[in-house]
Design a protein around this motif. Structure first.
Motif, PDB file in Angstrom:
ATOM      1  N   ALA A  44       0.620  -1.372   0.225  1.00  0.00           N
ATOM      2  CA  ALA A  44       0.241   0.090   0.176  1.00  0.00           C
ATOM      3  C   ALA A  44       1.047   0.666  -0.005  1.00  0.00           C
ATOM      4  CB  ALA A  44      -0.939  -0.069   1.196  1.00  0.00           C
ATOM      5  N   ALA A  45       2.121   1.348   0.698  1.00  0.00           N
ATOM      6  CA  ALA A  45       2.740   2.536   0.615  1.00  0.00           C
ATOM      7  C   ALA A  45       3.206   2.622  -0.684  1.00  0.00           C
ATOM      8  CB  ALA A  45       4.196   1.413   1.881  1.00  0.00           C
ATOM      9  N   TRP A  46       3.730   1.724  -1.346  1.00  0.00           N
ATOM     10  CA  TRP A  46       4.580   1.201  -2.717  1.00  0.00           C
ATOM     11  C   TRP A  46       3.879   2.370  -3.340  1.00  0.00           C
ATOM     12  CZ3 TRP A  46       7.735  -3.839  -2.614  1.00  0.00           C
ATOM     13  CH2 TRP A  46       8.182  -3.304  -2.234  1.00  0.00           C
ATOM     14  N   MET A  47       2.507   1.786  -3.655  1.00  0.00           N
ATOM     15  CA  MET A  47       1.951   1.860  -3.811  1.00  0.00           C
ATOM     16  C   MET A  47       1.180   3.813  -4.023  1.00  0.00           C
ATOM     17  SD  MET A  47       0.780  -0.081  -6.806  1.00  0.00           S
ATOM     18  CE  MET A  47      -0.505   0.496  -7.547  1.00  0.00           C
ATOM     19  N   LEU A  51       1.725   5.913  -7.233  1.00  0.00           N
ATOM     20  CA  LEU A  51       0.165   6.766  -7.746  1.00  0.00           C
ATOM     21  C   LEU A  51       0.462   7.727  -7.919  1.00  0.00           C
ATOM     22  CD1 LEU A  51      -2.964   4.412  -6.560  1.00  0.00           C
ATOM     23  CD2 LEU A  51      -1.482   4.310  -9.301  1.00  0.00           C
ATOM     24  N   TYR A  52       0.844   8.522  -6.701  1.00  0.00           N
ATOM     25  CA  TYR A  52       0.993  10.146  -6.685  1.00  0.00           C
ATOM     26  C   TYR A  52       2.104  10.601  -7.807  1.00  0.00           C
ATOM     27  CZ  TYR A  52       1.316  14.843  -5.006  1.00  0.00           C
ATOM     28  OH  TYR A  52       1.149  16.252  -5.120  1.00  0.00           O
ATOM     29  N   VAL A  53       3.505   9.641  -8.209  1.00  0.00           N
ATOM     30  CA  VAL A  53       3.659  10.240  -9.011  1.00  0.00           C
ATOM     31  C   VAL A  53       3.239  10.112 -10.299  1.00  0.00           C
ATOM     32  CG1 VAL A  53       6.024   9.847 -10.841  1.00  0.00           C
ATOM     33  CG2 VAL A  53       6.424  10.251  -7.509  1.00  0.00           C
ATOM     34  N   ILE A 115       1.651  13.805   5.082  1.00  0.00           N
ATOM     35  CA  ILE A 115       1.712  15.190   4.404  1.00  0.00           C
ATOM     36  C   ILE A 115       1.117  14.248   2.690  1.00  0.00           C
ATOM     37  CG2 ILE A 115       3.064  16.653   3.261  1.00  0.00           C
ATOM     38  CD1 ILE A 115       4.561  16.485   5.916  1.00  0.00           C
ATOM     39  N   LEU A 116       1.782  13.064   2.373  1.00  0.00           N
ATOM     40  CA  LEU A 116       0.941  12.843   0.991  1.00  0.00           C
ATOM     41  C   LEU A 116      -0.544  12.594   0.812  1.00  0.00           C
ATOM     42  CD1 LEU A 116       1.895  11.740  -1.673  1.00  0.00           C
ATOM     43  CD2 LEU A 116       2.085   8.639  -0.610  1.00  0.00           C
ATOM     44  N   LEU A 117      -0.638  11.941   2.445  1.00  0.00           N
ATOM     45  CA  LEU A 117      -2.332  11.987   2.226  1.00  0.00           C
ATOM     46  C   LEU A 117      -2.936  13.380   2.159  1.00  0.00           C
ATOM     47  CD1 LEU A 117      -4.510  10.165   2.944  1.00  0.00           C
ATOM     48  CD2 LEU A 117      -4.492  10.021   4.772  1.00  0.00           C
ATOM     49  N   PHE A 118      -2.111  14.499   2.628  1.00  0.00           N
ATOM     50  CA  PHE A 118      -2.715  15.533   3.127  1.00  0.00           C
ATOM     51  C   PHE A 118      -2.322  16.343   1.652  1.00  0.00           C
ATOM     52  CE2 PHE A 118      -1.802  16.452   7.590  1.00  0.00           C
ATOM     53  CZ  PHE A 118      -3.242  15.925   8.259  1.00  0.00           C
ATOM     54  N   LEU A 119      -1.873  15.670   0.422  1.00  0.00           N
ATOM     55  CA  LEU A 119      -1.476  16.085  -0.658  1.00  0.00           C
ATOM     56  C   LEU A 119      -2.727  15.941  -1.606  1.00  0.00           C
ATOM     57  CD1 LEU A 119       2.125  16.369  -0.518  1.00  0.00           C
ATOM     58  CD2 LEU A 119       0.923  18.369  -0.833  1.00  0.00           C
ATOM     59  N   TYR A 120      -2.786  14.669  -1.676  1.00  0.00           N
ATOM     60  CA  TYR A 120      -4.016  13.809  -1.674  1.00  0.00           C
ATOM     61  C   TYR A 120      -5.414  14.658  -1.696  1.00  0.00           C
ATOM     62  CZ  TYR A 120      -1.919   9.740  -3.824  1.00  0.00           C
ATOM     63  OH  TYR A 120      -0.808   8.942  -4.857  1.00  0.00           O
ATOM     64  N   ILE A 121      -5.529  15.158   0.006  1.00  0.00           N
ATOM     65  CA  ILE A 121      -7.159  15.272   0.107  1.00  0.00           C
ATOM     66  C   ILE A 121      -6.982  16.284  -1.082  1.00  0.00           C
ATOM     67  CG2 ILE A 121      -8.201  15.506   1.791  1.00  0.00           C
ATOM     68  CD1 ILE A 121      -7.495  13.745   3.410  1.00  0.00           C
ATOM     69  N   GLY A 122      -5.965  16.800  -0.585  1.00  0.00           N
ATOM     70  CA  GLY A 122      -6.271  18.871  -1.537  1.00  0.00           C
ATOM     71  C   GLY A 122      -6.195  18.756  -2.975  1.00  0.00           C
ATOM     72  N   ILE A 149       7.386  16.281  -4.570  1.00  0.00           N
ATOM     73  CA  ILE A 149       9.346  16.921  -3.790  1.00  0.00           C
ATOM     74  C   ILE A 149       8.774  16.135  -2.702  1.00  0.00           C
ATOM     75  CG2 ILE A 149       8.122  19.260  -2.546  1.00  0.00           C
ATOM     76  CD1 ILE A 149      11.765  17.619  -3.876  1.00  0.00           C
ATOM     77  N   ASN A 150       7.466  15.755  -2.175  1.00  0.00           N
ATOM     78  CA  ASN A 150       7.551  14.525  -0.749  1.00  0.00           C
ATOM     79  C   ASN A 150       7.961  13.217  -1.320  1.00  0.00           C
ATOM     80  OD1 ASN A 150       6.789  14.865   1.928  1.00  0.00           O
ATOM     81  ND2 ASN A 150       5.077  13.636   1.287  1.00  0.00           N
ATOM     82  N   VAL A 151       8.071  12.951  -2.477  1.00  0.00           N
ATOM     83  CA  VAL A 151       7.718  11.397  -2.639  1.00  0.00           C
ATOM     84  C   VAL A 151       9.505  10.736  -2.564  1.00  0.00           C
ATOM     85  CG1 VAL A 151       7.934   9.693  -4.639  1.00  0.00           C
ATOM     86  CG2 VAL A 151       6.185  11.568  -4.046  1.00  0.00           C
TER      87      VAL A 151
END
Length: 237
Positions: A44-47, A51-53, A115-122, A149-151
């Motif tokens: 799940a963490a890898w995906m 998926l964000y990239v 922070i990655l989750l917040f970026l998705y939600i944003g 840049i967070n990835v």
């Protein structure tokens, strides 16, 4: 194409869970049987990162070339990526409680994943808040591209800082530090998550196309002529 990804995904999910929970041996020490949760957590963490990239790439293509389908793909990817990121945080908490003695720690990797989750939600919220789809796509693209840049921060955090989180157990260059059944279960779970993501993203982007293009001539003609099974029963308003 959706069934060609969805059906193998279900099969691989079942196989990976069986290998991870019933075949892979228990670990010595405090983790014992608790470590089995990593077969879900790691995939799940890898995906979530991958998926964000991918979302940022599609969003950037849509912004740069005014490619509507690319922007739709970015919107479709965002929800699946957010889901995997949330799963990684929840499973990480269940693993951290017996291992670290706490549900949450302001560890570098955990915090950057949050922070990655917040970026998705944003990204999802920003697109939903703007009525004009093209303006929403452009605004979301800016946020998605900046957030990339967070990835690498998530990935290299265990090397850059002294963190509680353990380092990588599977490396592209180098021998894995896990037993073969563990590696097999983890890689099969990752493949299942990838196939699931493709199937769900295709289903969601189809819905987005129907929503955004409902007043276009080509979709009206396709529905009226019944040229595509995907549009059977669709009512154009």
């Amino acid at each position: 194409m959706i069934p060609w990804f969805a059906i193998p995904a279900a099969i691989l999910f079942a196989l990976a869970l069986y290998l991870g929970f019933f075949v892979a041996p228990a670990m010595a020490g405090d983790q014992n049987q608790v470590y089995h949760i990593i077969f879900i957590h790691v995939a799940a963490a890898w995906m979530g990162m991958f998926l964000y990239v991918l979302m940022a790439i599609y969003a950037g293509i849509g912004w740069a070339f005014n490619a509507r389908l690319a922007s739709m793909m970015a919107s479709s990817l965002s929800i699946t990526g957010a889901l995997f990121t949330l799963i990684s945080l929840i499973t990480g908490a269940f693993w951290g409680k017996p291992t670290w003695g706490t549900w949450w720690a302001w560890d570098a990797r955990i915090t950057s994943t949050l922070i990655l989750l917040f970026l998705y939600i944003g990204f999802i919220s920003l697109q939903s808040a703007i009525d004009d789809p093209r303006r929403a796509d452009r605004a979301g693209a800016v946020l998605a591209i900046v957030g990339v840049i967070n990835v690498p921060i998530i990935y290299f955090s265990v090397q850059w800082w002294n963190t509680l989180h353990q380092g990588a157990t599977i490396r592209l260059l180098g021998k894995p530090t896990m037993e073969p059944p563990m590696v097999a279960a983890m890689l099969i779970m990752l493949a299942a998550c990838w196939l699931y993501s493709v199937a769900v993203v295709l289903m969601r982007v189809r819905c987005i196309i129907l929503e955004r293009e409902r007043n276009t001539g080509w979709l009206t003609e396709a529905v009226e002529c019944g040229e595509a099974n995907d549009f059977t029963g669709v009512e154009i308003t």
